[in-house]
Design an enzyme around this catalytic site. Structure first.
Site, short mmCIF file in Angstrom:
data_model
loop_
_atom_site.label_atom_id
_atom_site.label_comp_id
_atom_site.label_asym_id
_atom_site.label_seq_id
_atom_site.Cartn_x
_atom_site.Cartn_y
_atom_site.Cartn_z
N ARG A 64 1.13 -1.35 0.21
CA ARG A 64 0.21 -0.03 -0.20
C ARG A 64 1.28 1.30 0.05
NH1 ARG A 64 -5.06 -2.51 3.56
NH2 ARG A 64 -6.02 -3.56 2.46
N TYR A 90 -7.00 -1.44 -6.86
CA TYR A 90 -6.45 -1.76 -6.24
C TYR A 90 -5.29 -2.29 -4.52
CZ TYR A 90 -2.03 -1.21 -8.86
OH TYR A 90 -0.56 -0.48 -10.29
N GLU A 91 -5.00 -3.08 -4.01
CA GLU A 91 -4.42 -3.26 -2.89
C GLU A 91 -5.34 -2.32 -1.78
OE1 GLU A 91 -1.52 -5.22 -2.02
OE2 GLU A 91 -1.20 -4.87 -4.26
N GLY A 92 -6.60 -3.05 -2.20
CA GLY A 92 -7.96 -2.06 -0.88
C GLY A 92 -8.15 -1.13 -2.01
#
Length: 584
Positions: A291, A436-438
């Protein structure tokens, strides 16, 4: 028509003056041999690789994309050669422990490297971007055998890792995943299932690919509490193919040179990382690193957009401007960067990219301090602050990367909409980072509900202390007093606002979820205010005739006058979220 040069002067300013990183390095036995000249030399070499090797491949990779044939992916021309040069330069090992074969340099230097890689060629950097997170995951949770067999391969660049979470029915809600892992008599597991949206799931940069896969063992509890993490190599010892197959690659809006794969695990052999049913704990080590890196993608796009818009604005001539820089003779037409509307855009690009850099490097520096500061309490507080700021870095930075790429395209006018000028590629490439990545919505919920309201305000108070201290330091400096006053006012507003949210959430449990997005954007603006308040103050350490000194003060004035007023709107929106949303 697209170029990139690493902003080395500003990077050095952040390290030397904004962070005072060399002082922290001298306090740590791990970094005591590192000084500013050596750090700057590392950044120069990284900049040379990024601008000279990666940037020329950026548009080509976008045009060619990746190709799948009989389960094998071919990356765009030049990508493999660039990866070999990357490995030969020792870049995969930059921030890895010396005892394991790494260079043992700080994560803040790795953050600068990541910014350069993403700014010059986002698609190529997708293959390498997860490596440090996988290194941390294995280093923290891997068994001695797994570390001995695979960790050094990641550090050396011999193998590239992936992160395999998403399944067709399980995106953000990993508790729905179905991939199965059956224990075998030799201590390994047999994995069966499907994963999709796997960046670098198949490619030709390395012969082996190490998949970190979330799956369920027999009898595991339902939901996220029943997930385990496994390492599944593409090739087993001796070069034997494992049961991992790529059965498709996505045709995407952007980052077309990055292979986004659908993977099938068919009796694939893998090994447990960490404990059974505790896979998310191990995976979050990797995801938190990812992140931060995704946030740095936003910074890279912002910087690249700023550089190219600035160059184009100085070359393109249209109409006479109402005013000109001192000493410039009036002409029939002027460069468009003389016109107020374009100057406004360019100043926003500069203020945002340089402000994001200071905050992004600060979080990486906090991670270094959390691991290596000699005093235990300092380590603890640095870790708390880094965890608090990580969702802001991911969500606010990526939104700004997209927003500022769009602003930069406006400078190009109609030419910005066509492929030859490549700013349209920057806009397309930047959009995925918000998902992406949350997704950014998940980051906002994480910030407000877990990081601010969920820990009794401990980490949040550390942030408020930073804001108060910066406003205090700037208050006695004539050039900075106005900035310090605004920062102090923001700090008070933020403190009151969190109290209101905490109280109202007791009556309306959904309210914090409705307010979370605007709250995160407010925090992002306040962090930029901190960045520019401190930048204006510490720029006085530069020589009076240094152009950077005047530029920092000028840009700080622009930020506080033109951009910071957006904070008032965000405060009003957080309070306005008390009104319930209708169901559609």
């Amino acid at each position: 028509m697209w170029s990139y040069q690493a902003p080395l002067r500003d990077m050095q300013f952040v390290l030397e003056h904004w962070l005072q990183a060399p002082e922290a390095w001298r306090r740590s036995p791990v970094f005591e041999a590192l000084d500013l000249p050596l750090a700057v030399q590392v950044l120069k070499e990284a900049g040379r690789f990024s601008s000279g090797v990666l940037a020329p491949l950026n548009s080509r990779g976008d045009r060619q994309g990746c190709h799948l044939s009989e389960g094998r992916v071919t990356t765009p021309d030049g990508f493999c050669d660039a990866y070999r040069a990357y490995v030969e330069g020792g870049w995969p090992a930059l921030a890895c422990a010396e005892a394991l074969g790494g260079q043992g340099l700080p994560q803040v230097l790795d953050a600068a490297l990541q910014e350069m890689l993403y700014a010059s060629n986002h698609a190529w950097a997708m293959y390498t971007g997860i490596a440090h997170g996988a290194y941390l995951c294995l280093k923290t949770h891997g068994s001695p055998w797994l570390q001995e067999r695979y960790l050094r391969a990641i550090i050396s660049g011999e193998s590239l890792p992936t992160m395999c979470l998403t399944e067709p029915q399980a995106g953000s809600d990993v508790g729905l995943l179905r991939c199965r892992a059956e224990p075998q008599g030799d201590g390994s597991y047999r994995l069966d299932g499907n994963k999709l949206f796997i960046s670098g799931g198949e490619h030709d940069l390395t012969s082996n690919i190490l998949h970190l896969v979330l799956a369920r063992v027999p009898g595991a509890p339902a939901g996220s509490h029943g997930i385990s993490l496994f390492l599944v190599p593409k090739l087993l010892d001796g070069g034997q193919a494992n049961g991992v197959f790529c059965d498709g690659i996505e045709h995407k809006m952007g980052i077309k040179g990055s292979a986004t794969c659908s993977l099938v695990f068919d009796a694939a052999q893998g090994w447990l990382i960490g404990e059974v049913n505790r896979g998310l704990k191990a995976m979050f080590v990797m995801m938190n690193s990812a992140r931060l890196h995704v946030g740095l993608q936003g910074l890279g796009h912002c910087e690249a957009a700023w550089q190219n818009a600035r160059s184009y604005g100085a070359e393109r001539q249209q109409m006479r401007a109402p005013s000109r820089p001192a000493g410039v003779v009036a002409q029939a037409v002027d460069p468009i960067n003389y016109h107020p509307a374009i100057r406004r855009i360019l100043l926003e690009l500069r203020a945002t990219s340089e402000g994001l850099r200071a905050i992004g490097y600060w979080v990486a520096h906090l991670l270094d301090q959390a691991e290596h500061e000699p005093e235990p309490r300092a380590r603890q507080q640095a870790g708390q602050l880094a965890q608090l700021l990580t969702p802001i870095i991911k969500a606010f930075f990526t939104e700004q990367g997209f927003r500022q790429a769009s602003n930069a395209l406006q400078v190009f006018g109609g030419y910005g909409y066509i492929a030859e000028f490549a700013i349209e590629q920057t806009l397309r490439d930047s959009r995925i980072a918000m998902i992406y990545e949350g997704s950014n919505e998940i980051q906002a919920n994480d910030l407000l509900l877990r990081k601010v309201l969920g820990d009794q305000g401990q980490a949040f108070e550390l942030l408020l202390a930073q804001l108060r201290e910066e406003s205090r330091l700037g208050a006695d400096i004539p050039e900075c007093a106005g900035f310090a006053e605004q920062l102090a006012s923001l700090c008070s507003t933020l403190e009151v606002l969190v109290g209101e949210v905490r109280e109202l959430s007791l009556e309306d449990a959904e309210y914090p979820y409705r307010a979370a997005g605007d709250f995160l954007q407010l925090c992002g603006l306040i962090l930029l205010a901190l960045a520019w308040g401190r930048a204006a103050r510490v720029s006085r350490q530069l020589a009076e005739d240094d152009p950077l000194r005047a530029a920092k003060l000028e840009t700080a004035g622009f930020f506080f006058s033109y951009l910071l007023p957006q904070a008032e709107q965000r405060v009003a929106a957080v309070r306005g979220a008390r009104a319930a949303l209708a169901f559609i």
